[in-house]
Design an enzyme around this catalytic site. Sequence first.
Site, PDB file in Angstrom:
ATOM      1  CB  ALA A 296      -0.865  -0.014   1.249  1.00 49.41           C
TER       2      ALA A 296
ATOM      3  N   GLY B  97       0.377  -5.087   0.600  1.00 50.33           N
ATOM      4  CA  GLY B  97      -0.744  -5.060  -0.337  1.00 50.33           C
ATOM      5  C   GLY B  97      -0.352  -5.605  -1.706  1.00 50.33           C
TER       6      GLY B  97
ATOM      7  CD  GLU C  33      -2.715  -7.709   2.247  1.00 54.00           C
ATOM      8  OE1 GLU C  33      -2.381  -6.522   2.026  1.00 54.00           O
ATOM      9  OE2 GLU C  33      -3.395  -8.039   3.228  1.00 54.00           O
TER      10      GLU C  33
ATOM     11  CD  GLU D  81       1.170  -5.951   5.265  1.00 55.13           C
ATOM     12  OE1 GLU D  81       2.023  -6.835   5.462  1.00 55.13           O
ATOM     13  OE2 GLU D  81       0.462  -5.908   4.251  1.00 55.13           O
TER      14      GLU D  81
END
Length: 698
Positions: free
Chosen positions: A63, A102, A105, A125
């Site tokens: 992210a 992310g 993911e 994370e």
Amino acid sequence: MSEVVTYNADGNVGIITVDSPPVNALSLAVRRGILEAAKTGIADDSVQALVLICTGRTFIAGADITEFDKAPESPWLDEVIDLIEGAAKPVVAAIHGTALGGGLETTLACHYRVAVPSARCGLPEVSLGIVPGAGGTQRLPRLIGPEAALDMIASGIPVKASKALELGLLDHIVEGELLPGALAFARNLIEEGKGPRRIREMSDKVQDVNAAIFEAARKLYGKKRRGFNAPQRAIDCVEIATKTDIDAGLAKEREIFEACLHSDQSKAQRHIFFAERTATKIPDVPRDTPVRDIKSAAIIGAGTMGGGIAMNFASAGIPVFLMDATQEGLDRGIAIIEKNYASGVKKGRMTQEQMDATMALVRPTLSYADLADVDIVIEAVFEEMDIKKTVFKELDAVCKASAILATNTSTLDINEIADSISRPEQVIGLHFFSPANIMKLLEIVRGEKTAKDVIATSFKLSKTIRKVGVLVGVCDGFVGNRMVHPYIRESMFLLEEGATPAQVDKAIYEFGMAMGPHAMSDLAGLDVGWRIRKRQAETRPADERYCAIADKICEGGNYGQKSGRGFYIYDPATRRSTPDPEVEALCVAEAGRNGIERRAISDAEIVERCIYALINEGARILEEGIALRASDIDVIYAYGYGFPAYRGGPMHYADTIGIARVYERVCAFHEEHGVLWEPAPLLKQLAETDRTFSDFTK
Ligand code: 3HC
């Protein structure tokens, strides 16, 4: 059409390409772009499979962390993920560089994953104080099993492609070029009639899981990452994956993600992430400043420090001379290096062959003449100005013109050393922290005349040898050690006032520091500070409060761990410490001698006295421009002094609790304990204008 994501068809396969430098982070534009491109690809009847690939140095690295403090904007990552996962034709993620957070993911929403051999995959994370928030904790256990998923998610450490293949995280390793390899993989799927394979539909690995693995992980990370909240919450998430259906699990993961994201710990850890990178930006040394090639090095002084520094170079594949004045010194130094590497082999960190190849890069010498061609020299000889100057004179005579001449001094005036030779612009301080082969911090000390390319090269070098470099100015102790003095001073005064070393250390340890100040002094060697204090004695004001407990311990021949006794007594076999009744008696005696009435001291006072002393000195350092920014000080404390990353370093911690509060307590200590607690002018100014250290620029 998006500027950062494109779609094109190659025969019967559609290609979604993300091109958003530097690391293809999932910014709003990237999310929007992938969503659009995926919609196009899904609707494109000419293609029967899709490939998601990135340009530049890496696959999606996660992210966009810079967006975390802003109001979130649609499309969310979940929408992108749902669209890809639900596609009726197979989607293949093609990974190079790092697929992180992310990014990974997103690949878990894809139906297949291929990668080049050098790629790495991870969910880091927890190092930002959060848990994966786009399904990572729910999909990864379904794909590779909860035990392996726990390892990756709670540690945050990425795995290499070979390991990812073994785990079943990757389906295939592409030798050679990634895109053709990924296209071939996709075409193979089409030919074999293989459709989408959705992780959300897999459940066999998360059924009947033994709950003991979660308890074991909680215990392990409770120790390994003491005080950190995110790893524990990540373990909760993986456990949830084994107990609920995927949609309930995803909802719970999101809830936990949100709670972590808004926590002080995550703010602090994200602060450290950006602080580390900001530290490399020096206003008058632009990024395009030319750097010198460092292909060879020399370290003068084969003691513990010199040997440790030499290991950094050898481990990075750079040949390094290790020089000492005597053969015995050299032999001892080489033997210690060998022992350190051998312990790495024993622990499985390197193979015997790798150790042999690394040791071959360390070249012992007794002669300056051997250093004529090296690109950098770092001296780590005894901490005496005259000795340092003699070494630099020799280097000045023998080294090539472009060689960087660095000193590892921790206290001496680098400008004086530089001015003693004919090329002061080549001189810089490279202050390593003990043990130098392990501690990540490198204070890069800029002298008045240090050339800009010498600074730029030092930063590049710090990355090569896997250190975190921070630029500091010249003063006694630079940033780290200068701040540690008042911290240690207060920890000593507390002993006179009524605390024991064990009580002080426990309070500071529980605050989150890697160890308490007395244990730290014992580890560093009490003689080091003793020598410095003896030198400072001549200039110390006669009426200044002074605690002689450490001096008296040294006078008894006890220098800490190395002599088996210091503030504590150490078991020679286990190195475990126990309180020393004689030291406790000494504290009482010194209190009596100085007319101090001992009292009960709370843990809260111990923390405030020690940590606010750090902050007050940090404020002076900032105001004097010795550190360029408050966040640089935080990096120094997080990487060099065991300050808990989840508190973000001393200056960020001050901002978190409020400058006004810190100032008020410093004023109270000033009133109670006198001149040594005089509030730093910057602290006062920020408190009175309701500003923070992070706002301050000089
Ligand atoms: N978001 C925003 N910026 C990022 C970023 C990210 N995820 N990752 C890196 N950057 C920026 C850095 O700040 C730096 O900016 P600068 O040049 O202005 O200083 C630039 O990209 C280059 O980064 P590095 O200097 O670190 O480059 P390296 O090549 O040394 O390392 C990397 C690359 C391994 C990708 C490293 O940057 C890294 O570890 N990044 C963080 C990865 C991460 O933590 N991802 C998870 C994010 S959280 C998440 O995904 C939540 C999700 O679950 C919903």
